[in-house]
Design an enzyme around this catalytic site. Structure first.
Site: not given
Length: 160
Positions: A64-67, A108
């Site tokens: 997972c990461c922001w986008t 996320l």
């Protein structure tokens, strides 16, 4: 199933992901912001989770990461990893079915708890296709991996 999970931020959806995987009976290993004291940079923690899959220490990973884009790019740099950025259940089903993806990448920012559960349901329900055309495409992807790494194993279809 052994699942490695990485996230560059300790966001509610990342914590929900870990909790949901454990609730479903999976053995979860965490990286990045989900592991106190670990390096939370998305490229670093994603690599660690992806390497678990490539080395057989994990059956699958969720990164997972922001986008979700950076995590999917980083994971796909690890030979033997087939990461798919999934924003909905249909994409997750197709990634497992037609691409035999072994790493799920999530953003996320936009993944809500209900959508997360739908994605996980689809991901864990789908099985890799036995269709000859689909298997041929996966064998081709394996050869691309072998060309890049020099590994004779990478050119074999999954499961052989």
């Amino acid at each position: 199933m052994r699942i490695s999970v990485s996230s560059d931020m300790d966001e509610p959806v990342a914590r929900q992901l870990v909790g949901e995987l454990r609730r479903r009976g999976h053995e979860v290993r965490t990286y990045g912001a989900l592991q106190p004291g670990a390096d939370p940079q998305w490229a670093v923690c994603t690599e660690a989770a992806a390497r678990d899959v490539a080395a057989g220490r994990a059956d699958q990973a969720v990164v997972c990461c922001w986008t979700g884009t950076g995590a999917s790019i980083a994971a796909n740099k690890v030979p033997g990893v087939r990461a798919a950025l999934c924003t909905d259940a249909y994409t997750a089903d197709g990634a497992r079915r037609w691409n035999d993806a072994n790493v799920l990448a999530l953003g996320l920012r936009l993944t809500s708890e209900p959508v997360l559960k739908e994605i996980l349901d689809a991901w864990f329900t789908a099985t890799p296709s036995e269709d000859p055309e689909d298997r041929g495409n996966m064998a081709h992807v394996g050869r691309l991996d072998a060309d890049r790494t020099g590994s004779p194993r990478a050119g074999r279809p999954p499961g052989s």
